[in-house]
Design a protein around this motif. Sequence first.
Motif, PDB file in Angstrom:
ATOM      1  N   ASN A  85       2.379   8.259   1.682  1.00  0.00           N
ATOM      2  CA  ASN A  85       1.829   7.395   2.725  1.00  0.00           C
ATOM      3  C   ASN A  85       0.650   8.100   3.400  1.00  0.00           C
ATOM      4  O   ASN A  85       0.734   8.504   4.566  1.00  0.00           O
ATOM      5  N   VAL A 131      -3.819   0.102  10.987  1.00  0.00           N
ATOM      6  CA  VAL A 131      -2.465  -0.445  10.899  1.00  0.00           C
ATOM      7  C   VAL A 131      -2.302  -1.257   9.619  1.00  0.00           C
ATOM      8  O   VAL A 131      -1.261  -1.172   8.946  1.00  0.00           O
ATOM      9  N   ALA A 132      -3.303  -2.039   9.256  1.00  0.00           N
ATOM     10  CA  ALA A 132      -3.242  -2.807   8.015  1.00  0.00           C
ATOM     11  C   ALA A 132      -3.096  -1.884   6.808  1.00  0.00           C
ATOM     12  O   ALA A 132      -2.329  -2.168   5.880  1.00  0.00           O
ATOM     13  N   LYS A 135       0.515  -0.460   6.680  1.00  0.00           N
ATOM     14  CA  LYS A 135       1.477  -1.459   6.204  1.00  0.00           C
ATOM     15  C   LYS A 135       1.337  -1.688   4.701  1.00  0.00           C
ATOM     16  O   LYS A 135       2.328  -1.857   3.992  1.00  0.00           O
ATOM     17  N   SER A 138       3.015   1.179   2.517  1.00  0.00           N
ATOM     18  CA  SER A 138       4.393   1.585   2.777  1.00  0.00           C
ATOM     19  C   SER A 138       5.409   0.678   2.094  1.00  0.00           C
ATOM     20  O   SER A 138       5.251  -0.549   2.053  1.00  0.00           O
ATOM     21  N   ASP A 140       8.347   0.408   3.367  1.00  0.00           N
ATOM     22  CA  ASP A 140       9.010  -0.168   4.539  1.00  0.00           C
ATOM     23  C   ASP A 140       7.996  -0.188   5.688  1.00  0.00           C
ATOM     24  O   ASP A 140       7.946   0.734   6.502  1.00  0.00           O
ATOM     25  N   PRO A 141       7.169  -1.236   5.759  1.00  0.00           N
ATOM     26  CA  PRO A 141       6.118  -1.290   6.779  1.00  0.00           C
ATOM     27  C   PRO A 141       6.646  -1.180   8.208  1.00  0.00           C
ATOM     28  O   PRO A 141       6.004  -0.560   9.062  1.00  0.00           O
ATOM     29  N   ASP A 142       7.811  -1.773   8.479  1.00  0.00           N
ATOM     30  CA  ASP A 142       8.352  -1.720   9.840  1.00  0.00           C
ATOM     31  C   ASP A 142       8.659  -0.279  10.253  1.00  0.00           C
ATOM     32  O   ASP A 142       8.357   0.138  11.377  1.00  0.00           O
ATOM     33  N   ALA A 144       7.322   2.422   9.010  1.00  0.00           N
ATOM     34  CA  ALA A 144       6.045   3.129   9.130  1.00  0.00           C
ATOM     35  C   ALA A 144       5.416   2.860  10.499  1.00  0.00           C
ATOM     36  O   ALA A 144       4.906   3.775  11.154  1.00  0.00           O
ATOM     37  N   LEU A 145       5.460   1.604  10.945  1.00  0.00           N
ATOM     38  CA  LEU A 145       4.886   1.260  12.237  1.00  0.00           C
ATOM     39  C   LEU A 145       5.691   1.867  13.387  1.00  0.00           C
ATOM     40  O   LEU A 145       5.126   2.227  14.430  1.00  0.00           O
ATOM     41  N   TRP A 148       4.492   5.384  13.652  1.00  0.00           N
ATOM     42  CA  TRP A 148       3.152   5.371  14.255  1.00  0.00           C
ATOM     43  C   TRP A 148       3.242   5.110  15.754  1.00  0.00           C
ATOM     44  O   TRP A 148       2.599   5.784  16.558  1.00  0.00           O
ATOM     45  N   GLU A 187      14.716   4.127   4.824  1.00  0.00           N
ATOM     46  CA  GLU A 187      13.737   3.124   4.426  1.00  0.00           C
ATOM     47  C   GLU A 187      14.436   1.898   3.857  1.00  0.00           C
ATOM     48  O   GLU A 187      15.407   2.007   3.106  1.00  0.00           O
TER      49      GLU A 187
END
Length: 222
Positions: A85, A131-132, A135, A138, A140-142, A144-145, A148, A187
């Motif tokens: 990532n 951020v885009a 996401k 990743s 698992d975007p959630d 990752a956010l 962050w 994840e």
Amino acid sequence: MDNATRSERSRNAALEAAIRIIARDGPGRLTLDAIARESGLSKGGVMHQFRTKEAVLKALLERQMEHFEEFSTGYMAKVSATSANPNLATQLATVREAATSPNSAALALVAAMVENPGLMMLPREREMKRVAAIKAESADPDLALLRWAAARGLLLSSLFGMSPLSKDEHDRLFARLLDDGQWAGVEQPAKERQTKEQPTKARAAKSGAAPAAKAATPRKRA
């Protein structure tokens, strides 16, 4: 010394003076007169570089953004081939760098935003792109956010003097946020989350349909 070099030195002297004023006296005390006194430049010399206080704040914000952009570019080059990532790793490292930078420089960025909220559009547009990218890369975007956002929270609490954590605790937490191995076990790829959510949605739909059908049934008259 040529005119371009002299002008650049005057500009840097004015910006450094502005940072000192903000750190010592707060953004409300930042004026062109104060910058002239602090820097040793004439009022005319300051106004040759910056016509208004807003121009000074915008220049401070752009200067900080450029500094962290250079850091991000260098860090991305180092981790792009080794990290799963790289965009997330780069942003976490950049936030950590901001948190450990001299507070006066970071305060200048915050002051620019407080004094002129319209300036927030400058970093916000870049943050949306970052951020885009986080996401998109990743599994698992959630998650990752969340990592962050946690890093941003550590930074902001430190900037505003609200953090109860020691420097060692900050360092440990940032190191953990950066360590992908710490998060692999929790994840949830998108397909896995959807599979878990489907039974819950089905039950919710079923339980919601019954009352609606019952309500639609006319009552018998006595």
